[in-house]
Design an enzyme around this catalytic site. Structure first.
Site, mmCIF file in Angstrom:
data_model
loop_
_atom_site.group_PDB
_atom_site.id
_atom_site.type_symbol
_atom_site.label_atom_id
_atom_site.label_comp_id
_atom_site.label_asym_id
_atom_site.label_seq_id
_atom_site.Cartn_x
_atom_site.Cartn_y
_atom_site.Cartn_z
ATOM 1 N N HIS A 157 -2.682 -10.631 21.183
ATOM 2 C CA HIS A 157 -3.408 -11.757 21.452
ATOM 3 C C HIS A 157 -4.081 -12.441 20.228
ATOM 4 O O HIS A 157 -5.560 -12.943 21.202
ATOM 5 C CB HIS A 157 -4.229 -11.209 22.916
ATOM 6 C CG HIS A 157 -3.674 -11.048 23.799
ATOM 7 N ND1 HIS A 157 -3.129 -10.783 24.500
ATOM 8 C CD2 HIS A 157 -3.674 -9.113 23.444
ATOM 9 C CE1 HIS A 157 -2.003 -10.249 25.276
ATOM 10 N NE2 HIS A 157 -2.590 -9.074 24.664
ATOM 11 N N SER A 278 -6.270 -32.850 -0.294
ATOM 12 C CA SER A 278 -6.609 -34.040 0.124
ATOM 13 C C SER A 278 -6.813 -35.112 -0.309
ATOM 14 O O SER A 278 -7.674 -35.235 -1.151
ATOM 15 C CB SER A 278 -8.040 -34.112 1.359
ATOM 16 O OG SER A 278 -7.972 -35.331 2.343
ATOM 17 N N LYS A 284 -10.516 -29.823 -0.115
ATOM 18 C CA LYS A 284 -8.960 -29.436 0.748
ATOM 19 C C LYS A 284 -8.188 -29.041 -0.187
ATOM 20 O O LYS A 284 -8.060 -29.586 -1.004
ATOM 21 C CB LYS A 284 -8.655 -30.387 1.762
ATOM 22 C CG LYS A 284 -9.902 -30.728 2.856
ATOM 23 C CD LYS A 284 -9.435 -30.060 3.858
ATOM 24 C CE LYS A 284 -8.273 -30.542 4.584
ATOM 25 N NZ LYS A 284 -8.116 -30.315 5.961
ATOM 26 N N GLU A 291 3.471 -24.076 5.777
ATOM 27 C CA GLU A 291 3.372 -25.797 6.442
ATOM 28 C C GLU A 291 4.520 -26.045 7.294
ATOM 29 O O GLU A 291 5.326 -26.531 8.238
ATOM 30 C CB GLU A 291 1.973 -26.837 6.790
ATOM 31 C CG GLU A 291 1.018 -26.199 6.964
ATOM 32 C CD GLU A 291 0.152 -27.414 6.347
ATOM 33 O OE1 GLU A 291 -0.567 -28.114 6.919
ATOM 34 O OE2 GLU A 291 -0.226 -27.302 5.403
ATOM 35 N N LYS A 326 30.205 -30.368 9.517
ATOM 36 C CA LYS A 326 29.126 -30.216 8.535
ATOM 37 C C LYS A 326 27.631 -30.188 8.505
ATOM 38 O O LYS A 326 26.896 -29.791 7.806
ATOM 39 C CB LYS A 326 30.346 -31.051 8.121
ATOM 40 C CG LYS A 326 32.050 -30.426 7.673
ATOM 41 C CD LYS A 326 32.695 -30.927 6.727
ATOM 42 C CE LYS A 326 34.447 -30.795 7.323
ATOM 43 N NZ LYS A 326 34.380 -30.999 8.837
#
Ligand code: ARG
Length: 456
Positions: A157, A278, A284, A291, A326
């Site tokens: 969880h 970024s 960043k 992703e 295809k």
């Protein structure tokens, strides 16, 4: 002769838009190498069987070789008016060697031709994919070997559950990839049979030698029913289903890599080579590769559903609908090749932050089950032990303490069965190493597994 290979029956030219609408050359040109290989084997067989003259067969084969060289040299412009790769190559052959080129299509139809082309193509691509999957599997095993002792929190969880070895976690993904590999090998073997000879649908009136062609093209045997040979696309569906499962696995690993490389988890560092920055936030470093792979999983599922829906309820045998097989198949191949290849390299270069993983593993009372198991060994039924430790954890939460920090007196508040030796069971190492049975996370179990993989 008419510019269309099937022009004889028609008095009016095809509508220009319809010509484009029905053509597949835009995408099926990628089959050219396999179309030529199939045609060469067919022509040689026709010559050997005396169905066409030996000299005609030799001219056709030489012509096809020359066309192959021209295509590879970028000298060929395919024509939409010639609809597909099969008729583009055949028309070119006739242009090049004259009317004798028209003998190639004896005892054959585009329906069995396209069936053989896709099989040859898919077989080749599968071998490439298998190579990439082997590399990914090896990268996972290497990460496990290099980080054998690193302890991380195991989750259920997404809540801290029990400590596990990071190596055990990597080998979990190895299991998935190993099953993907075995699925791919299975389906490859199932479709590696040669459909040529089915003709349009019923077989051919010529004394062909299908077994000889099959051997020449590296097939394990021949298909057994002409109607099925030209109308079966379940091998493409099986492949897309394999690919869907593979991408599902990669999307789970992607998700974990994305979480682990966040500032909040801070368990790993992906190499700069697989991340981007970024345009506005200088701090960043985004995990773009996982992703994107997570995102691409959607189109691979979509391709599977597209193929299943395409084939649903089609009457036997060939239907033009099937030309639509295809693009989903090609897109699936391109997508998984890229995804597996980039993952193999990214996993190989991933840096593990062992200290952070360990600190996280110690949080969240991850050794609570070990205290319960301890009480069970002292004779307490598991349900009561669960209750005892539940209360212990509540006490820890209220007092801000961790389980290994409790004094013996505190432990004994909850059960008089607990003795001094409890401290031998509540360390992270003790918790991990107690799970020794095959498939468990103990160091010795993981080492046995690594040794088994080395011998395999
Ligand atoms: N381009 C066609 C396809 O990919 C080849 C087979 C065409 N057969 C036919 N009978 N029109 O399905």
């Amino acid at each position: 002769m008419s510019s269309k290979l099937w022009g004889g029956r028609f008095t009016q030219p095809t509508d220009k838009f319809v010509e484009e609408f029905t053509a597949s050359i835009e995408f099926d040109q990628r089959l050219y190498r396999y179309d030529i290989a199939g045609s060469k084997a067919h022509a040689e067989m026709l010559g050997r069987q005396g169905i066409i003259e030996a000299d005609a067969a030799a001219q056709i084969i030489a012509g096809l070789d020359a066309i192959l060289a021209d295509i590879e040299a970028g000298k060929v412009e395919f024509s939409v008016a010639l609809e597909d790769i099969h008729m583009n190559i055949e028309a070119r052959l006739i242009d090049r060697i004259g009317a004798v080129g028209g003998k190639l299509h004896t005892g054959r139809s585009r329906n069995d031709q396209v069936a053989v082309d896709i099989r040859l193509y898919l077989r080749d691509e599968i071998d490439t994919v298998l190579g990439f999957l082997d590399r990914l599997e090896a990268a996972l095993v290497t990460q496990a070997q290099q980080n054998l002792d690193v302890i991380m929190p195991g989750y259920t969880h997404l809540q801290t559950a029990q400590p596990v070895l990071f190596s055990h976690h990597m080998l979990a993904y190895r299991e998935m990839i190993a099953r993907d590999i075995s699925r791919l090998q299975d389906l490859r073997a199932r479709f590696n049979v040669m459909p040529l000879g089915a003709g349009a649908l019923a077989g051919t009136t010529f004394p062909i030698d299908r077994e000889w062609v099959a051997e020449k093209l590296g097939f394990a045997g021949v298909t057994r029913n002409s109607l099925d040979s030209v109308s079966d696309r379940d091998f493409a569906i099986e492949f897309c289903s394999f690919a869907g499962i593979l991408m599902m696995h990669l999307s789970r690993l992607s998700e974990e890599l994305i979480l682990w490389s966040s500032a909040d988890f801070n368990f790993i560092e992906l190499s700069d080579a697989f991340c981007t920055g970024s345009s506005i936030m200088p701090q960043k470093k985004n995990p773009d590769v996982p992703e994107l792979v997570r995102g691409k999983t959607g189109r691979v599922y979509g391709n599977l559903i597209a193929l299943l829906t395409l084939m649903k309820s089609l009457p036997l045998a060939y239907n033009k609908d099937m030309q639509e097989d295809k693009e989903p198949l090609f897109d699936t191949i391109d997508t998984i090749k890229g995804s597996v290849k980039v993952f193999a390299d990214m996993i190989a270069q991933m840096k593990v932050k062992a200290d952070n993983m360990r600190i996280a593993a110690a949080r969240g009372f991850s050794t609570a089950t070990d205290v319960a198991d301890y009480c069970v060994r002292k004779g307490l039924p598991f349900r009561q032990a669960h209750e005892v430790v539940g209360k212990t954890v509540r006490y820890c939460v209220e007092t801000g303490k961790d389980i290994p920090e409790l004094s013996l007196a505190e432990f004994r508040e909850f059960s008089a069965l607990i003795d001094e030796d409890i401290y031998d069971y509540v360390t992270l190492e003790a918790s991990v190493n107690a799970r020794k049975a095959t498939g468990g996370t103990a160091r010795e179990a993981v080492e046995r597994e690594l040794a088994r993989l080395k011998d395999a």
